[in-house]
Write an enzyme that holds these catalytic residues in place. Structure first.
Site, short mmCIF file in Angstrom:
data_model
loop_
_atom_site.label_atom_id
_atom_site.label_comp_id
_atom_site.label_asym_id
_atom_site.label_seq_id
_atom_site.Cartn_x
_atom_site.Cartn_y
_atom_site.Cartn_z
N CYS A 121 0.84 -1.21 0.00
CA CYS A 121 0.00 0.00 0.00
C CYS A 121 0.88 1.26 0.00
O CYS A 121 0.61 2.19 -0.76
CB CYS A 121 -0.92 -0.03 1.22
SG CYS A 121 -2.12 1.30 1.25
N CYS A 122 1.93 1.26 0.84
CA CYS A 122 2.82 2.43 0.86
C CYS A 122 3.53 2.60 -0.48
O CYS A 122 3.74 3.73 -0.94
CB CYS A 122 3.85 2.29 1.98
SG CYS A 122 3.22 2.66 3.63
N CYS A 203 -1.18 8.64 7.27
CA CYS A 203 -2.48 8.20 6.78
C CYS A 203 -3.39 7.80 7.96
O CYS A 203 -2.93 7.20 8.93
CB CYS A 203 -2.31 6.99 5.86
SG CYS A 203 -1.46 7.35 4.33
N CYS A 206 -3.44 4.14 9.47
CA CYS A 206 -2.18 3.61 10.02
C CYS A 206 -1.57 4.53 11.08
O CYS A 206 -0.42 4.36 11.46
CB CYS A 206 -1.18 3.41 8.89
SG CYS A 206 -1.78 2.30 7.60
N CYS A 229 7.76 4.13 5.72
CA CYS A 229 6.81 3.88 4.63
C CYS A 229 7.50 3.41 3.37
O CYS A 229 6.86 2.85 2.48
CB CYS A 229 5.99 5.12 4.35
SG CYS A 229 6.95 6.50 3.69
FE1 SF4 Z 1 -1.35 2.73 2.94
FE2 SF4 Z 1 -1.10 3.02 5.57
FE3 SF4 Z 1 1.05 3.29 3.93
FE4 SF4 Z 1 -0.91 5.14 3.99
S1 SF4 Z 1 0.54 4.60 5.68
S2 SF4 Z 1 0.05 4.32 2.19
S3 SF4 Z 1 -2.75 3.84 4.29
S4 SF4 Z 1 -0.16 1.41 4.35
#
Ligand code: SF4
Length: 240
Positions: A121-122, A203, A206, A229
Protein backbone atom coordinates in the site's frame (compact mmCIF):
# COMPACT_ATOMS: atom_id res chain seq x y z
CA UNK A 1 30.57 25.66 -5.23
CA UNK A 2 29.93 24.93 -8.94
CA UNK A 3 32.69 22.32 -9.07
CA UNK A 4 30.59 20.18 -6.73
CA UNK A 5 28.61 18.94 -9.70
CA UNK A 6 31.78 17.51 -11.23
CA UNK A 7 32.57 15.35 -8.21
CA UNK A 8 31.43 11.73 -7.76
CA UNK A 9 28.26 11.64 -5.69
CA UNK A 10 29.79 10.01 -2.60
CA UNK A 11 32.65 12.51 -2.52
CA UNK A 12 30.19 15.37 -2.93
CA UNK A 13 28.07 14.06 -0.05
CA UNK A 14 31.12 13.67 2.21
CA UNK A 15 32.20 17.22 1.45
CA UNK A 16 28.73 18.65 2.07
CA UNK A 17 28.43 16.77 5.37
CA UNK A 18 31.77 18.15 6.56
CA UNK A 19 30.87 21.66 5.41
CA UNK A 20 27.45 21.68 7.09
CA UNK A 21 28.23 19.71 10.27
CA UNK A 22 28.13 22.72 12.60
CA UNK A 23 25.62 24.90 10.79
CA UNK A 24 22.10 25.74 11.85
CA UNK A 25 19.25 24.27 9.84
CA UNK A 26 18.63 27.67 8.24
CA UNK A 27 22.33 27.91 7.48
CA UNK A 28 22.14 24.60 5.64
CA UNK A 29 18.87 25.20 3.79
CA UNK A 30 19.59 28.72 2.52
CA UNK A 31 22.67 27.96 0.39
CA UNK A 32 21.10 24.71 -0.83
CA UNK A 33 18.06 26.59 -2.14
CA UNK A 34 20.27 29.26 -3.68
CA UNK A 35 22.55 26.75 -5.39
CA UNK A 36 19.84 24.42 -6.70
CA UNK A 37 16.97 26.81 -7.45
CA UNK A 38 13.96 24.91 -8.81
CA UNK A 39 16.06 21.72 -8.93
CA UNK A 40 15.49 21.01 -5.25
CA UNK A 41 12.09 20.23 -3.75
CA UNK A 42 10.82 20.03 -0.19
CA UNK A 43 8.84 16.83 0.37
CA UNK A 44 6.26 17.37 3.08
CA UNK A 45 3.40 15.43 4.66
CA UNK A 46 2.04 18.56 6.36
CA UNK A 47 2.12 16.42 9.49
CA UNK A 48 3.06 17.12 13.09
CA UNK A 49 6.46 18.79 12.61
CA UNK A 50 6.30 19.68 8.92
CA UNK A 51 5.67 23.38 9.43
CA UNK A 52 9.22 23.96 10.67
CA UNK A 53 10.85 23.29 7.31
CA UNK A 54 7.91 24.74 5.41
CA UNK A 55 8.36 27.96 7.36
CA UNK A 56 12.12 28.06 6.74
CA UNK A 57 11.66 27.49 3.02
CA UNK A 58 8.87 30.07 2.82
CA UNK A 59 11.10 32.63 4.53
CA UNK A 60 14.05 31.97 2.22
CA UNK A 61 12.47 31.18 -1.17
CA UNK A 62 8.65 30.83 -1.22
CA UNK A 63 8.62 29.67 -4.87
CA UNK A 64 10.54 26.52 -3.91
CA UNK A 65 8.58 23.46 -5.10
CA UNK A 66 6.86 21.67 -2.21
CA UNK A 67 5.70 18.12 -2.90
CA UNK A 68 2.75 17.08 -0.73
CA UNK A 69 1.95 13.38 -0.98
CA UNK A 70 -1.83 13.08 -0.97
CA UNK A 71 -2.25 9.31 -0.52
CA UNK A 72 -6.06 9.58 -0.56
CA UNK A 73 -5.92 8.03 2.92
CA UNK A 74 -5.05 11.15 4.91
CA UNK A 75 -7.07 12.59 7.75
CA UNK A 76 -9.53 15.27 6.68
CA UNK A 77 -7.81 17.48 9.27
CA UNK A 78 -4.53 17.17 7.35
CA UNK A 79 -6.11 18.43 4.14
CA UNK A 80 -7.54 21.44 5.99
CA UNK A 81 -4.25 22.08 7.76
CA UNK A 82 -2.35 21.86 4.48
CA UNK A 83 -4.42 24.67 2.95
CA UNK A 84 -4.33 26.77 6.12
CA UNK A 85 -0.58 26.41 6.56
CA UNK A 86 0.30 27.06 2.93
CA UNK A 87 -1.69 30.30 3.07
CA UNK A 88 -0.32 31.28 6.46
CA UNK A 89 3.30 30.78 5.39
CA UNK A 90 2.92 32.22 1.91
CA UNK A 91 4.09 29.11 0.09
CA UNK A 92 3.66 29.72 -3.63
CA UNK A 93 4.44 26.38 -5.21
CA UNK A 94 2.74 23.48 -3.41
CA UNK A 95 2.24 20.45 -5.65
CA UNK A 96 -0.23 17.70 -4.71
CA UNK A 97 1.21 14.28 -5.54
CA UNK A 98 -1.35 11.49 -5.85
CA UNK A 99 -1.22 7.80 -6.71
CA UNK A 100 -2.14 6.76 -10.23
CA UNK A 101 -5.94 6.19 -10.07
CA UNK A 102 -5.76 3.30 -12.54
CA UNK A 103 -3.15 1.51 -10.45
CA UNK A 104 -5.18 2.15 -7.31
CA UNK A 105 -8.26 0.70 -9.00
CA UNK A 106 -6.32 -2.41 -10.07
CA UNK A 107 -4.30 -2.99 -6.90
CA UNK A 108 -6.50 -1.58 -4.16
CA UNK A 109 -10.01 -1.75 -5.56
CA UNK A 110 -11.69 -1.81 -2.17
CA UNK A 111 -9.27 0.65 -0.59
CA UNK A 112 -8.33 -1.92 2.04
CA UNK A 113 -4.83 -2.92 0.91
CA UNK A 114 -3.41 -1.31 4.08
CA UNK A 115 -5.15 -4.05 6.10
CA UNK A 116 -3.42 -6.92 4.31
CA UNK A 117 -0.14 -5.52 3.01
CA UNK A 118 1.08 -2.17 4.32
CA UNK A 119 4.31 -2.32 2.33
CA UNK A 120 2.43 -2.76 -0.95
CA UNK A 121 0.00 0.00 0.00
CA UNK A 122 2.82 2.43 0.86
CA UNK A 123 4.56 1.59 -2.41
CA UNK A 124 1.39 2.22 -4.38
CA UNK A 125 0.29 5.37 -2.59
CA UNK A 126 3.58 6.99 -1.54
CA UNK A 127 6.78 5.57 -2.95
CA UNK A 128 5.88 5.29 -6.64
CA UNK A 129 4.06 8.66 -6.91
CA UNK A 130 6.94 10.40 -5.14
CA UNK A 131 9.59 8.77 -7.32
CA UNK A 132 7.75 10.02 -10.37
CA UNK A 133 7.28 13.51 -8.94
CA UNK A 134 10.96 13.75 -8.05
CA UNK A 135 12.17 12.86 -11.54
CA UNK A 136 12.76 16.52 -12.61
CA UNK A 137 14.74 17.29 -9.45
CA UNK A 138 18.36 16.66 -8.53
CA UNK A 139 17.82 17.00 -4.77
CA UNK A 140 15.11 16.95 -2.14
CA UNK A 141 14.69 18.08 1.44
CA UNK A 142 13.12 16.00 4.20
CA UNK A 143 12.28 16.69 7.83
CA UNK A 144 13.73 13.47 9.27
CA UNK A 145 15.35 13.64 12.68
CA UNK A 146 17.63 11.26 14.56
CA UNK A 147 15.46 11.03 17.64
CA UNK A 148 12.45 9.71 15.71
CA UNK A 149 13.45 6.05 15.59
CA UNK A 150 16.36 3.65 16.07
CA UNK A 151 16.73 3.38 12.29
CA UNK A 152 17.37 7.14 12.07
CA UNK A 153 19.83 7.34 14.97
CA UNK A 154 22.85 7.98 12.76
CA UNK A 155 21.08 9.95 10.04
CA UNK A 156 23.44 12.19 8.05
CA UNK A 157 22.58 15.71 6.90
CA UNK A 158 23.29 14.82 3.28
CA UNK A 159 22.63 11.41 1.76
CA UNK A 160 21.81 9.88 -1.62
CA UNK A 161 18.45 8.37 -2.46
CA UNK A 162 17.84 5.21 -4.46
CA UNK A 163 17.88 7.21 -7.71
CA UNK A 164 21.19 8.81 -6.65
CA UNK A 165 19.69 12.22 -6.02
CA UNK A 166 20.93 14.32 -3.15
CA UNK A 167 18.73 14.14 -0.08
CA UNK A 168 19.04 16.89 2.50
CA UNK A 169 18.02 16.34 6.13
CA UNK A 170 18.66 19.70 7.80
CA UNK A 171 16.86 18.81 11.06
CA UNK A 172 18.90 15.72 11.91
CA UNK A 173 20.08 17.11 15.25
CA UNK A 174 16.80 18.66 16.29
CA UNK A 175 15.08 17.41 19.45
CA UNK A 176 11.37 17.49 20.25
CA UNK A 177 12.09 20.55 22.37
CA UNK A 178 13.72 22.33 19.43
CA UNK A 179 10.63 21.70 17.32
CA UNK A 180 8.22 23.03 19.94
CA UNK A 181 10.42 26.08 20.53
CA UNK A 182 10.48 26.87 16.79
CA UNK A 183 6.68 26.70 16.56
CA UNK A 184 6.34 29.02 19.55
CA UNK A 185 9.02 31.49 18.43
CA UNK A 186 7.46 31.90 15.01
CA UNK A 187 3.83 31.57 16.12
CA UNK A 188 3.11 28.79 13.63
CA UNK A 189 -0.21 26.90 13.84
CA UNK A 190 0.09 23.26 14.85
CA UNK A 191 -1.66 20.30 13.26
CA UNK A 192 -5.02 19.98 15.04
CA UNK A 193 -4.51 16.27 15.80
CA UNK A 194 -1.49 16.90 18.02
CA UNK A 195 -3.66 18.07 20.90
CA UNK A 196 -5.69 14.89 20.45
CA UNK A 197 -2.68 12.72 21.26
CA UNK A 198 -1.11 11.92 17.90
CA UNK A 199 2.70 12.32 18.05
CA UNK A 200 3.14 11.93 14.31
CA UNK A 201 0.48 12.18 11.63
CA UNK A 202 0.33 10.17 8.41
CA UNK A 203 -2.48 8.20 6.78
CA UNK A 204 -5.62 7.83 8.91
CA UNK A 205 -5.82 4.00 8.90
CA UNK A 206 -2.18 3.61 10.02
CA UNK A 207 -1.79 6.46 12.53
CA UNK A 208 -2.44 6.01 16.25
CA UNK A 209 -2.48 7.98 19.44
CA UNK A 210 0.56 7.31 21.63
CA UNK A 211 1.43 8.14 25.25
CA UNK A 212 3.27 11.47 25.71
CA UNK A 213 7.02 11.10 25.30
CA UNK A 214 6.89 8.20 22.84
CA UNK A 215 8.86 8.68 19.65
CA UNK A 216 7.16 9.29 16.32
CA UNK A 217 7.44 5.70 15.10
CA UNK A 218 5.19 4.58 17.98
CA UNK A 219 2.28 6.30 16.28
CA UNK A 220 2.30 4.29 13.07
CA UNK A 221 1.54 0.71 11.97
CA UNK A 222 0.67 -0.56 15.43
CA UNK A 223 1.60 -4.21 15.99
CA UNK A 224 3.98 -4.33 13.02
CA UNK A 225 7.77 -4.15 12.83
CA UNK A 226 7.40 -1.60 10.01
CA UNK A 227 8.80 1.82 10.93
CA UNK A 228 9.26 3.43 7.49
CA UNK A 229 6.81 3.88 4.63
CA UNK A 230 9.52 3.20 2.09
CA UNK A 231 10.26 6.63 0.65
CA UNK A 232 13.40 6.74 2.80
CA UNK A 233 14.67 3.21 2.30
CA UNK A 234 18.45 3.10 2.68
CA UNK A 235 20.66 3.09 -0.37
CA UNK A 236 23.27 0.42 -0.90
CA UNK A 237 26.73 1.96 -1.23
CA UNK A 238 27.95 2.03 -4.82
CA UNK A 239 31.24 2.89 -6.41
CA UNK A 240 31.16 5.73 -8.89
FE1 SF4 B 1 -1.35 2.73 2.94
FE2 SF4 B 1 -1.10 3.02 5.57
FE3 SF4 B 1 1.05 3.29 3.93
FE4 SF4 B 1 -0.91 5.14 3.99
S1 SF4 B 1 0.54 4.60 5.68
S2 SF4 B 1 0.05 4.32 2.19
S3 SF4 B 1 -2.75 3.84 4.29
S4 SF4 B 1 -0.16 1.41 4.35
Amino acid sequence: MPYLNDMPLEARIALLNRRDADKTAQGIVKPALALMTQKIALVSSFGADSAVLLHMVAQIAPRTPVLFIETMKLFRATSSYQKQLANHLGLENVNHISPDPRRVFLQDTEGLLHQSNTDACCTLRKVEPLQQALSPFSAWITGRKRHESATRADLAIWKADAARRLKLNPLTHWSKHDIVAYFETHNIPRHPLIEKGYPSIGCAPCTYRAPPGMNASAGHWAGQSKTECGIHLPVEPRNT
